[in-house]
Design an enzyme around this catalytic site. Structure first.
Site, mmCIF file in Angstrom:
data_model
loop_
_atom_site.group_PDB
_atom_site.id
_atom_site.type_symbol
_atom_site.label_atom_id
_atom_site.label_comp_id
_atom_site.label_asym_id
_atom_site.label_seq_id
_atom_site.Cartn_x
_atom_site.Cartn_y
_atom_site.Cartn_z
ATOM 1 N N TYR A 82 -34.691 -37.941 -27.913
ATOM 2 C CA TYR A 82 -33.979 -36.354 -28.461
ATOM 3 C C TYR A 82 -36.001 -35.969 -29.195
ATOM 4 O O TYR A 82 -36.177 -34.503 -28.993
ATOM 5 C CB TYR A 82 -33.141 -36.291 -28.776
ATOM 6 N N ASP A 87 -25.068 -39.701 -26.503
ATOM 7 C CA ASP A 87 -24.675 -38.723 -25.755
ATOM 8 C C ASP A 87 -23.909 -38.826 -24.480
ATOM 9 O O ASP A 87 -23.217 -38.343 -24.652
ATOM 10 C CB ASP A 87 -26.493 -38.018 -25.487
ATOM 11 N N ASP A 125 -25.445 -50.504 -20.371
ATOM 12 C CA ASP A 125 -24.906 -50.556 -19.361
ATOM 13 C C ASP A 125 -23.194 -51.171 -18.577
ATOM 14 O O ASP A 125 -21.887 -51.177 -17.968
ATOM 15 C CB ASP A 125 -25.537 -50.885 -17.739
ATOM 16 N N ASP A 155 -19.615 -38.078 -24.620
ATOM 17 C CA ASP A 155 -18.978 -37.845 -22.989
ATOM 18 C C ASP A 155 -17.995 -38.505 -22.391
ATOM 19 O O ASP A 155 -16.565 -37.578 -22.116
ATOM 20 C CB ASP A 155 -19.824 -37.282 -21.797
#
Ligand code: IPM
Ligand code: MG
Length: 359
Positions: A142, A249, A225, A253
């Protein structure tokens, strides 16, 4: 206690849910004898429209002078599909994180029994899942060196993001994770991609050192993963998960959706300066002005705010009121049960305020 709160309502449904968050905050202050004052400030798309900056200097100063920031959401579709837009509402969010030094993003993933049926997972698999994702928030891709799409010397278009981390950045976020783990079930999972990424190898190296200082906490390591898979196969495995910005991030979600209650999940961001409390969901522009947005994540963010200042009974009463509203089917349309009364953003917020007053 005296609390100065900066109120950043932002865009979309932000102002509507914020109104209810502030009402609940004030009801609690009155009940417990706290003196809370509010100062509103601009951020996001409407700050771009008004002053050309999604996180204006004035807003930054208001945040710095406050004890806490209550944030709603930013974003507007008019910016989403325009890769050439010079300023974006999301940049305001990133600027706020960086300028306030908010390196720790705390996102609880909790289930509410009455909403389990909304989960895309089988009820018995997700019931009781309860973990916290601690996401590093001011480093990694980011904020690492970037090159926007550009034609290189060979005439090929290229772009670059850098996943840069330093040892102190990794250390401090791990310590936040261990503090949470100690207050919970004493199990911490470091999520990385150390089989491929150099930055992840730094994370793992630092974590393997730090873990020896917390022998009472069980530490394990998981590739990202695998963690994404484990979260849907066996979400109850996790207690505290610590991970870097981009992985966090994505995983948060996933976390919010497996509970079936995305509209209910609050978060806290803490670090060097004023802490920020905000819902996990976005600005939902389609719902704007319709009095249908669920204010519960905003209201639970207020609970996290009080808890941050060690005002546990205050936070607890908000949680109790939220649970009561759900139990009594005082719910916004997306979680309404058939045959129950109709309630909008305002009505749910007001019901919770009344519950607190009458307690
Ligand atoms: C989040 C959001 C932000 C992020 C966006 C809006 C910049 O997705 O808070 O998770 O990517 O961090
Ligand atoms: Mg996100």
């Amino acid at each position: 206690m005296k609390l100065k709160i900066a109120v950043l309502a932002g865009d979309g449904i932000g102002p509507e849910i914020m109104e209810q968050g502030v009402a609940v905050c004030s009801a609690i202050a009155e009940k417990f004898g706290h003196e809370v004052s509010y100062k509103e400030a601009l951020c996001g798309a409407h700050a771009i429209d008004e002053v050309g900056d999604p996180f204006p200097e004035d807003t930054f100063q208001t945040c710095m002078e406050a004890d806490a920031v209550l944030f709603a959401s930013v974003g507007d579709p008019k910016f989403d599909n325009n890769p050439n837009a010079k300023v974006r509402p999301e940049q305001g969010l990133l600027a706020m994180r960086k300028k306030l030094g908010l390196y720790a993003n705390i996102r609880p993933v909790e289930t509410f029994d009455c909403l389990i049926h909304k989960s895309p997972l089988k009820d018995d698999m997700v019931k009781g899942a309860d973990f916290v994702c601690i996401r590093e928030l001011t480093g990694g891709m980011y904020f690492g060196k970037k090159v926007e799409p550009t034609i290189n010397a060979d005439g090929v278009e290229e772009a670059l993001d850098t996943n840069y981390y330093t040892r102190p950045e990794v250390e401090r976020i791990l310590r936040v994770g261990y503090q949470y783990a100690r207050q919970r079930r004493k199990h911490l999972t470091v999520v990385d991609k150390a089989n491929v990424l150099a930055s992840s190898r730094l994370w793992r190296k630092v974590a393997q050192e730090i873990m020896t200082e917390y022998p009472d906490v069980e530490t394990d390591f998981m590739y990202v993963d695998n963690a994404a898979m484990r979260m849907i196969q066996d979400p109850r495995f996790f207690d505290v998960m610590v991970t870097e910005n981009t992985f966090g991030d994505i995983l948060t979600d996933e976390g919010s959706v497996i509970t079936g209650s995305m509209g209910l999940l609050p978060s806290a961001s803490t670090g060097e300066h004023t802490p920020v409390f905000e819902p996990i969901h976005g600005s939902w522009p389609q719902g704007k002005g319709l009095n249908i947005a669920n204010p519960l994540a905003q209201i639970l963010s207020v609970a996290m705010l009080y808890e941050y200042f060690d005002l546990k009974a205050e936070g607890q009463l908000i949680r109790e009121a939220v649970n009561a509203s759900l139990d009594q089917n005082v719910r916004t349309p997306e979680i309404q049960v058939e045959g129950a009364g109709k309630y909008g953003t305002k009505e749910v917020g007001q019901w919770i305020v009344e519950y607190i007053k009458n307690k």
